[in-house]
Design a protein around this motif. Structure first.
Motif, PDB file in Angstrom:
ATOM      1  N   GLY A  12       0.799  -1.221   0.000  1.00  0.00           N
ATOM      2  CA  GLY A  12       0.000   0.000   0.000  1.00  0.00           C
ATOM      3  C   GLY A  12       0.827   1.265   0.000  1.00  0.00           C
ATOM      4  O   GLY A  12       0.349   2.328   0.401  1.00  0.00           O
ATOM      5  N   VAL A  13       2.073   1.178  -0.504  1.00  0.00           N
ATOM      6  CA  VAL A  13       2.979   2.327  -0.501  1.00  0.00           C
ATOM      7  C   VAL A  13       3.086   2.911  -1.908  1.00  0.00           C
ATOM      8  O   VAL A  13       3.268   2.182  -2.886  1.00  0.00           O
ATOM      9  CB  VAL A  13       4.379   1.923   0.000  1.00  0.00           C
ATOM     10  N   VAL A  14       2.963   4.234  -1.995  1.00  0.00           N
ATOM     11  CA  VAL A  14       3.162   4.954  -3.250  1.00  0.00           C
ATOM     12  C   VAL A  14       4.654   5.149  -3.470  1.00  0.00           C
ATOM     13  O   VAL A  14       5.359   5.621  -2.576  1.00  0.00           O
ATOM     14  CB  VAL A  14       2.459   6.324  -3.202  1.00  0.00           C
ATOM     15  N   ALA A  15       5.143   4.793  -4.658  1.00  0.00           N
ATOM     16  CA  ALA A  15       6.560   5.012  -4.951  1.00  0.00           C
ATOM     17  C   ALA A  15       6.834   6.488  -5.222  1.00  0.00           C
ATOM     18  O   ALA A  15       7.749   7.079  -4.655  1.00  0.00           O
ATOM     19  CB  ALA A  15       6.984   4.165  -6.149  1.00  0.00           C
ATOM     20  N   LYS A  16       6.026   7.087  -6.107  1.00  0.00           N
ATOM     21  CA  LYS A  16       6.178   8.512  -6.427  1.00  0.00           C
ATOM     22  C   LYS A  16       5.037   8.938  -7.329  1.00  0.00           C
ATOM     23  O   LYS A  16       4.301   8.103  -7.866  1.00  0.00           O
ATOM     24  CB  LYS A  16       7.521   8.792  -7.116  1.00  0.00           C
TER      25      LYS A  16
END
Length: 330
Positions: free
Chosen positions: A73-77
């Motif tokens: 659930g992590v946004v890279a960029k």
């Protein structure tokens, strides 16, 4: 009931609804780039709580305009908005709204929506392509998004068009996207080297004199301000007979058709759904030449095994996909 969120570079949509149905409530907001990710999070929190005050939801789905890790659930960029680098968006949503949250790239969300409830409904394998400011893709197999455990999947816009495209900026997106089409038009009008497709399509080459006439027409259409020259303007000019604009558009559909042919050759999807602003130019300027280019480049035994169709769900496609993702994960 499920909460679906679309986070783009220019627009933000938060909706409440059931999979395959029109949302019962929708809030659409413009992104404020100067406020960065924090500003978008504030907008989501306000809109989400407002919608959830009226109707309870079981889960949240998010389609994010950039690379993400669906597992964590992590946004890279984000390529448009500052402040998203390695941001735990799934955890933030879960804590903010006390609801389980699933996250995916916006093209993957759109692919899921079109496969389940749109133009690809009923097909076992659907490849979705969006052709707008950029070019993105998503693949759904047997009703499930494919490649959720990989750092990226189906990134058709980032294919290099041929063995001589040895720089990372030379991509299908750089040629076939709305931005790429406008950039080529600006280059031609400024006298840079161009890649005419006249000979390739067995038409008489554009003469210097008629080319100058078409160039003047494009300059008039943008009031001699090349920053105002857009893919939409090129489409209008091409529809009205501007051969320079048609040549530029055909260069774009050739690159995109080549890329789709590679996808078909590799994974043989039954349906290729194409959406995005550039695709709205219609059959004559977009879909007919695109289908011809795909057929030109595809592996011959697969030439009659697929259909290329327009997307059906419009501007709510990512929201529909986010709602479907939430339902699948709950």
């Amino acid at each position: 009931m499920f909460l679906g969120i679309e986070i783009g570079g220019t627009k933000l949509q938060v909706a409440l609804g059931q999979p395959g149905q029109d949302p019962i409530a929708l809030e659409r907001m413009d992104v404020q780039p100067d406020r960065g990710a924090i500003g978008i999070l504030d907008q989501i929190e306000t809109a989400g709580h407002r919608l959830l005050q009226k109707n309870a939801a079981q889960a949240i789905g998010v389609g994010f305009g950039g690379p993400v890790d669906p597992q964590t659930g992590v946004v890279a960029k984000s390529h448009q908005i500052e402040g998203w680098e390695n941001f735990p968006l799934g955890d933030w949503c879960q804590k903010t709204f006390n609801l389980p949250t699933s996250l995916c790239n916006d093209c993957d969300a759109a692919a899921l929506a079109e496969a389940a409830h749109g133009a690809g409904q009923g097909a076992g394998s659907v490849f979705y392509v969006t052709v707008g400011t950029g070019v993105g893709g998503g693949f759904v197999y047997q009703g499930q998004p494919f490649g959720a455990d990989r750092p990226a999947i189906a990134e058709i816009g980032h294919l290099r068009p041929g063995i001589h495209a040895d720089r990372p900026e030379i991509t299908v997106e750089s040629i076939a996207s709305g931005w790429g089409l406008a950039a080529e038009a600006r280059s031609r009008l400024m006298g840079d080297v161009s890649r005419s497709l006249s000979a390739a399509r067995n038409r008489s080459p554009i003469t210097d004199q008629t080319s100058d006439e078409f160039a003047r027409d494009l300059l008039l259409r943008c009031d001699h301000d090349l920053d105002l020259l857009t893919a939409k303007l090129l489409g209008q000019a091409a529809a009205e007979g501007n051969e320079l604009a048609r040549d530029i558009l055909e260069h774009g559909t050739q690159a995109l058709g080549w890329a789709i042919a590679q996808v078909i050759t590799l994974i043989a999807p039954q349906i290729i759904v194409v959406g995005g602003g550039v695709s709205l130019m219609g059959d004559q300027l977009f879909f007919t030449p695109l289908r011809a280019q795909v057929r030109r480049f595809v592996f011959p035994p697969l030439a009659d095994s697929y259909a290329i169709v327009p997307a059906a769900l419009g501007e709510l496609v990512v929201v529909h996909g986010a709602i479907a993702l939430a339902a699948k994960s709950s």
